[in-house]
Design an enzyme around this catalytic site. Structure first.
Site, PDB file in Angstrom:
ATOM      1  N   ASP A 263      -2.978  -4.673  -0.292  1.00 21.61           N
ATOM      2  CA  ASP A 263      -2.662  -6.061   0.090  1.00 21.61           C
ATOM      3  C   ASP A 263      -3.359  -6.490   1.372  1.00 21.61           C
ATOM      4  O   ASP A 263      -3.748  -7.658   1.512  1.00 21.61           O
ATOM      5  CB  ASP A 263      -1.148  -6.332   0.140  1.00 21.61           C
TER       6      ASP A 263
ATOM      7  N   MET B 200       0.815  -1.224   0.000  1.00 24.25           N
ATOM      8  CA  MET B 200       0.000   0.000   0.000  1.00 24.25           C
ATOM      9  C   MET B 200       0.856   1.284   0.000  1.00 24.25           C
ATOM     10  O   MET B 200       2.046   1.235   0.303  1.00 24.25           O
ATOM     11  CB  MET B 200      -0.899   0.009   1.247  1.00 24.25           C
ATOM     12  N   HIS B 201       0.212   2.385  -0.250  1.00 27.08           N
ATOM     13  CA  HIS B 201       0.702   3.758   0.007  1.00 27.08           C
ATOM     14  C   HIS B 201       1.876   4.239  -0.847  1.00 27.08           C
ATOM     15  O   HIS B 201       2.181   5.431  -0.847  1.00 27.08           O
ATOM     16  CB  HIS B 201       1.129   3.954   1.479  1.00 27.08           C
TER      17      HIS B 201
HETATM   18  O1  5SP Z   1       1.756   0.086   4.962  1.00 25.27           O
HETATM   19  C1  5SP Z   1       1.129  -0.958   5.070  1.00 25.27           C
HETATM   20  C2  5SP Z   1      -0.282  -0.947   5.468  1.00 25.27           C
HETATM   21  O2  5SP Z   1      -0.762   0.321   5.827  1.00 25.27           O
HETATM   22  C3  5SP Z   1       1.819  -2.258   4.759  1.00 25.27           C
HETATM   23  O3  5SP Z   1       1.101  -3.327   5.290  1.00 25.27           O
HETATM   24  C4  5SP Z   1       2.046  -2.398   3.289  1.00 25.27           C
HETATM   25  O4  5SP Z   1       0.797  -2.600   2.647  1.00 25.27           O
HETATM   26  C5  5SP Z   1       3.065  -3.458   2.946  1.00 25.27           C
HETATM   27  O5  5SP Z   1       2.630  -4.759   3.062  1.00 25.27           O
HETATM   28  P1  5SP Z   1       3.549  -6.080   3.050  1.00 25.27           P
HETATM   29  O6  5SP Z   1       4.515  -5.974   1.948  1.00 25.27           O
HETATM   30  O7  5SP Z   1       4.178  -6.193   4.400  1.00 25.27           O
HETATM   31  O8  5SP Z   1       2.525  -7.176   2.830  1.00 25.27           O
END
Ligand code: 5SP
Ligand code: ADP
Length: 497
Positions: free
Chosen positions: A233, A75-76
């Site tokens: 995700d 995300m983000h």
């Molecule tokens: O920043 C967040 C949720 O706000 C993280 O959960 C990212 O979405 C990355 O996810 P992974 O690579 O650890 O699955």
């Protein structure tokens, strides 16, 4: 397709929810300065293409059999494209915390109104503070930027030539008005951001176009294959783990760590203490607390102290230690923290190192410290009155039965695993399955696709020990905050010289 932070994982899933083939490929994470975390968007495209080619060649999947593709994405992360849709700079990721100044400026300018619109605080990890960092520090790049995308949306763009973002990733930008379900003109105006930077909004189950000629030639996929909106995700992980009611909680150990709760109502607002996001399920929402370095803490430990050894063997060695790692605690704040402490400059610690400790005690302390941090989030939910009867465990960390038993004991709640720990990838496939019309809605698809495997029940004696240890663990943040801030400042000063 699950575009994670450590790797992309591509799963081929049948109409009855069987994962018949899975391929993946790692890509690097660059941390050139304290607080920086970047990736090259082209690495995502190349790694995904290699995984697709492996599916076709190694797993004999026929391209014409692939009816739909959907996406789960870290995300983000901020991807900026110029007027020719070329990438302008490396993507700034969710765990890039350089934008503390911009975060403070957002709060100074909009304060509670910002939280009212977005249901979130403008934390460094989110997209808007990153965009403002580029505006302030790289004005020549900002001036050339014509489109902002999130990671999975860039991948989709390269496969279809079409620009889009789904609502679950759009909430993670903190530029979406959650009540109106549109880009917030008020926020865009406040920070002088052209609305044209924001891509069109789609639902996670919406058709986002076919594979285009160029990507068909590059990957071997068929132009008959349709893509769908996909989701963040964690939204996809929750879908793939069957988190469809507020009594089940998701525990995800990927690079980050997440404790996530299904929220049926838009009106819920944790005032930014926890994140609040649109779900990939139409008209639903979820909240979550994020540990920035969950699997990342373990991977860091392994890379630093056991590089050549097998991952599973290193994790399993923790069984030689005891509950509480023979009196050793680990706080996983190695890249700063997001929840429950929104603090970009805190850093991690091992506390209680003793001459008797062996390496396996350190491994155990890392596994336990990450789950103590998850316990902090559960405490927030329980204080708000939530009651959970089941924790569904997903992500790379769910490969370890020992780690899942530790979770059951620290959470004092039943933990279940999925038949395949790839929750986000399965969730993405479910969005495509519903988008293709194979199921009437997500609930019907969940009944067929989501399959649980093992059950881990809390063990009473260990539950009591872990409650005591968690009380000690909670003292680490206030006791080490100042010291670790000074160490980060020292490092910054010295790196700048
Ligand atoms: O920043 C967040 C949720 O706000 C993280 O959960 C990212 O979405 C990355 O996810 P992974 O690579 O650890 O699955
Ligand atoms: N055998 C294992 N046992 C426990 N944890 C593991 C194992 N292999 C990998 N991991 C953890 O899984 C994490 C990656 O999980 P994954 O869900 O693939 O992350 P991402 O989606 O962020 O790329 C790694 O950081 C690592 O700590």
């Amino acid at each position: 397709m699950d575009l994670g932070t450590s790797a992309v994982k591509v799963s081929a899933v049948t109409q009855s929810g069987e994962i018949i083939a899975q391929e993946g490929m790692d890509f690097p994470l660059n941390q050139p300065k304290p607080g920086y975390a970047e990736q090259n968007p082209n690495d995502w495209v190349n790694a995904t293409t290699v995984a697709i080619v492996k599916l076709i060649l190694n797993d004999s999947l026929k391209p014409e059999q692939i009816r739909g593709i959907s996406y789960s994405g870290q995300m983000h992360g901020l991807v900026l494209l110029d007027e020719d849709n070329k990438v302008l700079r490396p993507a700034m990721l969710w765990n890039d915390t350089r934008s503390t100044k911009q975060r403070e400026e957002i709060m100074a300018k909009m304060g509670d109104r910002f939280v009212e619109i977005t249901h979130n605080q403008p934390l460094e990890g989110f997209t808007l503070p990153k965009l403002l960092w580029v505006k302030e520090n790289q004005p020549e790049i900002f001036a050339k930027a014509k489109t902002m995308l999130l990671p999975k949306d860039y991948l989709r763009f390269r496969m279809t030539g079409k620009l889009a973002i789904d609502y679950s990733d759009a909430t993670g930008t903190v530029m979406l008005d959650v009540d109106k379900q549109e880009w917030s003109q008020e926020i865009l105006d406040a920070f002088d951001i052209p609305a044209s930077l924001c891509p069109p909004l789609v639902r996670s189950i919406d058709n986002t176009g076919n594979i285009d000629e160029w990507y068909s030639m590059y990957s071997g996929l068929s132009t008959d294959t349709v893509t769908f909106g996909g989701g963040a995700d964690n939204a996809c992980g929750a879908v793939g783990a069957g988190i469809d009611s507020p009594s089940k909680v998701l525990s995800s150990i990927g690079t980050s760590g997440v404790i996530l709760k299904y929220e049926p109502q838009k009106e819920t607002n944790y005032n930014g203490v926890l994140q609040y996001e649109d779900h990939a399920i139409p008209d639903a929402y979820y909240s979550m607390g994020v540990t920035l370095a969950a699997g990342f803490s373990l991977s860091w430990f392994k890379k630093t102290f056991a590089e050549k050894e097998d991952f599973t063997e290193v994790v399993d060695s923790a069984a030689k230690s005891t509950v509480g790692a023979n009196g050793l605690l680990f706080a996983p704040y190695i890249v700063g923290e997001r929840a429950p402490y929104a603090d970009a400059d805190v850093r991690g610690s091992f506390i209680g190192i003793d001459g008797i400790h062996k390496r396996y005690d350190f491994v155990r302390a890392v596994l336990e410290g990450i789950i103590f941090s998850f316990r902090d989030i559960l405490d927030i939910y329980e204080k708000e009155g939530a009651k959970f009867d089941t924790v569904v465990s997903i992500g790379g960390g769910a490969k370890s039965p020992l780690w899942q038993q530790i979770q059951a004991n620290i959470f004092n709640t039943k933990v279940v695993s999925l038949q395949n720990e790839q929750g986000p990838g399965l969730g993405a496939a479910m969005l495509a399955a519903v988008g293709l019309g194979w199921f009437e809605n997500m609930q019907e698809c969940t009944k067929v696709f989501v399959k649980f495997k093992d059950v881990f029940l809390p063990e009473e004696d260990d539950v009591v020990k872990y409650q005591k240890l968690h009380d000690i663990y909670k003292q680490i943040y206030p006791s080490t905050k100042q010291i670790t801030h000074e160490l980060v400042a020292y490092r910054r000063e010295n790196e700048e010289q």
